[in-house]
Design a protein around this motif. Structure first.
Motif, PDB file in Angstrom:
ATOM      1  N   UNK A 209      29.377  36.232  44.469  1.00  0.00           N
ATOM      2  CA  UNK A 209      28.263  35.288  44.574  1.00  0.00           C
ATOM      3  C   UNK A 209      28.808  33.899  44.281  1.00  0.00           C
ATOM      4  N   UNK A 210      28.394  32.928  45.085  1.00  0.00           N
ATOM      5  CA  UNK A 210      28.869  31.558  44.905  1.00  0.00           C
ATOM      6  C   UNK A 210      27.692  30.639  44.617  1.00  0.00           C
ATOM      7  N   UNK A 211      27.950  29.609  43.832  1.00  0.00           N
ATOM      8  CA  UNK A 211      26.950  28.624  43.471  1.00  0.00           C
ATOM      9  C   UNK A 211      27.263  27.326  44.196  1.00  0.00           C
ATOM     10  N   UNK A 212      26.333  26.385  44.128  1.00  0.00           N
ATOM     11  CA  UNK A 212      26.574  25.063  44.685  1.00  0.00           C
ATOM     12  C   UNK A 212      27.814  24.462  44.025  1.00  0.00           C
ATOM     13  N   UNK A 213      28.635  23.824  44.825  1.00  0.00           N
ATOM     14  CA  UNK A 213      29.896  23.192  44.416  1.00  0.00           C
ATOM     15  C   UNK A 213      31.039  24.187  44.255  1.00  0.00           C
ATOM     16  N   UNK A 214      30.777  25.488  44.424  1.00  0.00           N
ATOM     17  CA  UNK A 214      31.877  26.451  44.426  1.00  0.00           C
ATOM     18  C   UNK A 214      32.674  26.334  45.733  1.00  0.00           C
ATOM     19  N   UNK A 215      33.909  26.688  45.681  1.00  0.00           N
ATOM     20  CA  UNK A 215      34.774  26.686  46.871  1.00  0.00           C
ATOM     21  C   UNK A 215      35.029  28.122  47.313  1.00  0.00           C
ATOM     22  N   UNK A 216      34.775  28.370  48.587  1.00  0.00           N
ATOM     23  CA  UNK A 216      35.080  29.692  49.135  1.00  0.00           C
ATOM     24  C   UNK A 216      36.372  29.595  49.946  1.00  0.00           C
ATOM     25  N   UNK A 217      37.074  30.663  49.930  1.00  0.00           N
ATOM     26  CA  UNK A 217      38.393  30.682  50.545  1.00  0.00           C
ATOM     27  C   UNK A 217      38.443  31.783  51.610  1.00  0.00           C
ATOM     28  N   UNK A 218      38.680  31.380  52.878  1.00  0.00           N
ATOM     29  CA  UNK A 218      38.812  32.332  53.986  1.00  0.00           C
ATOM     30  C   UNK A 218      40.293  32.560  54.256  1.00  0.00           C
ATOM     31  N   UNK A 219      40.700  33.821  54.149  1.00  0.00           N
ATOM     32  CA  UNK A 219      42.104  34.165  54.355  1.00  0.00           C
ATOM     33  C   UNK A 219      42.219  35.192  55.477  1.00  0.00           C
ATOM     34  N   UNK A 220      43.222  35.034  56.323  1.00  0.00           N
ATOM     35  CA  UNK A 220      43.461  35.999  57.404  1.00  0.00           C
ATOM     36  C   UNK A 220      44.932  36.016  57.752  1.00  0.00           C
ATOM     37  N   UNK A 221      45.337  37.090  58.401  1.00  0.00           N
ATOM     38  CA  UNK A 221      46.724  37.262  58.844  1.00  0.00           C
ATOM     39  C   UNK A 221      46.780  37.142  60.360  1.00  0.00           C
ATOM     40  N   UNK A 222      47.731  36.364  60.868  1.00  0.00           N
ATOM     41  CA  UNK A 222      47.907  36.179  62.312  1.00  0.00           C
ATOM     42  C   UNK A 222      49.138  36.948  62.777  1.00  0.00           C
ATOM     43  N   UNK A 223      49.066  37.488  64.001  1.00  0.00           N
ATOM     44  CA  UNK A 223      50.208  38.206  64.576  1.00  0.00           C
ATOM     45  C   UNK A 223      51.321  37.265  65.013  1.00  0.00           C
ATOM     46  N   UNK A 224      51.015  35.952  65.103  1.00  0.00           N
ATOM     47  CA  UNK A 224      52.005  34.972  65.521  1.00  0.00           C
ATOM     48  C   UNK A 224      51.869  33.712  64.676  1.00  0.00           C
ATOM     49  N   UNK A 225      52.945  32.926  64.650  1.00  0.00           N
ATOM     50  CA  UNK A 225      52.869  31.631  63.978  1.00  0.00           C
ATOM     51  C   UNK A 225      51.937  30.719  64.766  1.00  0.00           C
ATOM     52  N   UNK A 226      51.066  30.013  64.033  1.00  0.00           N
ATOM     53  CA  UNK A 226      50.081  29.138  64.665  1.00  0.00           C
ATOM     54  C   UNK A 226      50.522  27.677  64.579  1.00  0.00           C
ATOM     55  N   UNK A 227      49.969  26.863  65.470  1.00  0.00           N
ATOM     56  CA  UNK A 227      50.222  25.428  65.439  1.00  0.00           C
ATOM     57  C   UNK A 227      49.607  24.865  64.166  1.00  0.00           C
ATOM     58  N   UNK A 228      50.358  24.033  63.488  1.00  0.00           N
ATOM     59  CA  UNK A 228      49.887  23.465  62.224  1.00  0.00           C
ATOM     60  C   UNK A 228      48.736  22.499  62.447  1.00  0.00           C
ATOM     61  N   UNK A 229      47.848  22.412  61.448  1.00  0.00           N
ATOM     62  CA  UNK A 229      46.775  21.419  61.475  1.00  0.00           C
ATOM     63  C   UNK A 229      45.555  21.809  62.268  1.00  0.00           C
ATOM     64  N   UNK A 230      45.426  23.064  62.696  1.00  0.00           N
ATOM     65  CA  UNK A 230      44.252  23.484  63.445  1.00  0.00           C
ATOM     66  C   UNK A 230      43.063  23.702  62.505  1.00  0.00           C
ATOM     67  N   UNK A 231      41.885  23.850  63.092  1.00  0.00           N
ATOM     68  CA  UNK A 231      40.673  23.949  62.297  1.00  0.00           C
ATOM     69  C   UNK A 231      39.859  25.183  62.666  1.00  0.00           C
ATOM     70  N   UNK A 232      39.153  25.721  61.697  1.00  0.00           N
ATOM     71  CA  UNK A 232      38.154  26.762  61.906  1.00  0.00           C
ATOM     72  C   UNK A 232      36.836  26.218  61.367  1.00  0.00           C
ATOM     73  N   UNK A 233      35.769  26.992  61.442  1.00  0.00           N
ATOM     74  CA  UNK A 233      34.485  26.547  60.893  1.00  0.00           C
ATOM     75  C   UNK A 233      34.009  27.539  59.836  1.00  0.00           C
ATOM     76  N   UNK A 234      33.432  26.992  58.794  1.00  0.00           N
ATOM     77  CA  UNK A 234      32.756  27.773  57.756  1.00  0.00           C
ATOM     78  C   UNK A 234      31.394  27.122  57.548  1.00  0.00           C
ATOM     79  N   UNK A 235      30.340  27.919  57.759  1.00  0.00           N
ATOM     80  CA  UNK A 235      28.967  27.398  57.691  1.00  0.00           C
ATOM     81  C   UNK A 235      28.752  26.207  58.627  1.00  0.00           C
ATOM     82  N   UNK A 236      29.450  26.242  59.782  1.00  0.00           N
ATOM     83  CA  UNK A 236      29.290  25.179  60.772  1.00  0.00           C
ATOM     84  C   UNK A 236      30.088  23.940  60.498  1.00  0.00           C
ATOM     85  N   UNK A 237      30.904  23.948  59.463  1.00  0.00           N
ATOM     86  CA  UNK A 237      31.719  22.786  59.117  1.00  0.00           C
ATOM     87  C   UNK A 237      33.198  23.087  59.403  1.00  0.00           C
TER      88      UNK A 237
END
Length: 223
Positions: free
Chosen positions: A191-219
Motif C-alpha cells: 500500500x502506498x501513500x501520497x508522496x510515496x515513490x513506487x518502483x517499476x522493475x522489469x527484465x528485457x531480453x535485449x539491451x535497450x536504448x538509454x533515456x527511453x520513457x514508460x508511463x506510470x499512472x499516465x505520467x
C-alpha cells in the motif's frame, strides 16, 4: 599435351583444312602464350621444317593469373548505430580497386547480387542493399565474388574489413515485471501513500536504448 582435332574442310574452292589443338592453361604457365607449329607432315610425307610461332589474324590471348586487388573496404548501416541493422535499414559496402576489374561489378550482400556503382574519375565503388524480413538475425555477410577481370579472376581483398553489421529483427520481450514501494511512511509494503515513490522493475531480453520513457499512472518516467 593435346591432340589435333579431326580436320574440317575450310573452303570448297581452295581445299584447305582447319585443325584445332587444345591446351588447358596451368598456373605455372607464362603470361604470354607461346606456341610452335613445326614438323607436321602431309599425307605425302612433306614436312614443314620452319617453326611458325605467331598468329596471322592479329589476335592474341594473354594469360592473366592476377586477381583484381580490392582495398579500403568499409561496411556500414544507416541505422543510428551503424553496426546494427533492422528491416528497412540500408547497408552500404564501399571499396577501392586497382582498376583491372571488368565493366560488370557486382558484390554479394546477404546472399543477394548487388551492382556496385563506380564514382566518377576514381576506382571507388559503392554497393547498397535494403534489408527486409527475409534476412536472418545475426552477422550480415558480403563478398566480392562478382568482381572479376576480363579473364575471370575474382577480386581479392588486400586486407579484410573490421566492420561488422549485426541484423536484428526480433523485438525485445519483457519479464519479471514487478511494482514495489520504494519509500514512504506506509507500514504495509503493498500500500502506498501520497508522496510515496513506487518502483517499476522489469527484465528485457535485449539491451535497450538509454533515456527511453514508460508511463506510470499516465505520467512519463525515464527507464
Amino acid at each position: 599435351s593435346s591432340d589435333l582435332v579431326k580436320p574440317q574442310l575450310s573452303n570448297s574452292t581452295d581445299s584447305t583444312y582447319t585443325y584445332t589443338s587444345d591446351y588447358i592453361l596451368k598456373d605455372s604457365d607464362p603470361e604470354n602464350i607461346l606456341f610452335s607449329i613445326s614438323n607436321l607432315s602431309d599425307l605425302a610425307g612433306n614436312i614443314n621444317s620452319a617453326p611458325i610461332t605467331s598468329v596471322t589474324d592479329d589476335k592474341s590471348i594473354k594469360h592473366d593469373k592476377i586477381s583484381p586487388a580490392i582495398s579500403n573496404i568499409t561496411f556500414s548501416s544507416d541505422n543510428p548505430i551503424t553496426t546494427l541493422a533492422k528491416p528497412t535499414d540500408e547497408v552500404t559496402l564501399e571499396f577501392d580497386t586497382d582498376g583491372t576489374e571488368s565493366s560488370t561489378t557486382n558484390v554479394n550482400i546477404d546472399g543477394h547480387s548487388v551492382l556496385a556503382f563506380k564514382e566518377p574519375n576514381s576506382n571507388h565503388y559503392k554497393g547498397k542493399y535494403t534489408l527486409d524480413n527475409t534476412t536472418k538475425d545475426g552477422q550480415i555477410n558480403y563478398d566480392f565474388s562478382g568482381i572479376m577481370d576480363e579473364a575471370g579472376n575474382v577480386g581479392i581483398a588486400s586486407a579484410p574489413s573490421k566492420d561488422i553489421i549485426t541484423f536484428d529483427k526480433t523485438s525485445p520481450t519483457f519479464s519479471n515485471i514487478s511494482l514495489r514501494l520504494n519509500s514512504g511512511n506506509s507500514s504495509i509494503s503493498n500500500y502506498a501513500n501520497v508522496s510515496d515513490t513506487v518502483n517499476l522493475t522489469f527484465t528485457s531480453s535485449e539491451e535497450l536504448v538509454a533515456g527511453q520513457e514508460i508511463t506510470i499512472n499516465g505520467h512519463t518516467c525515464k527507464v
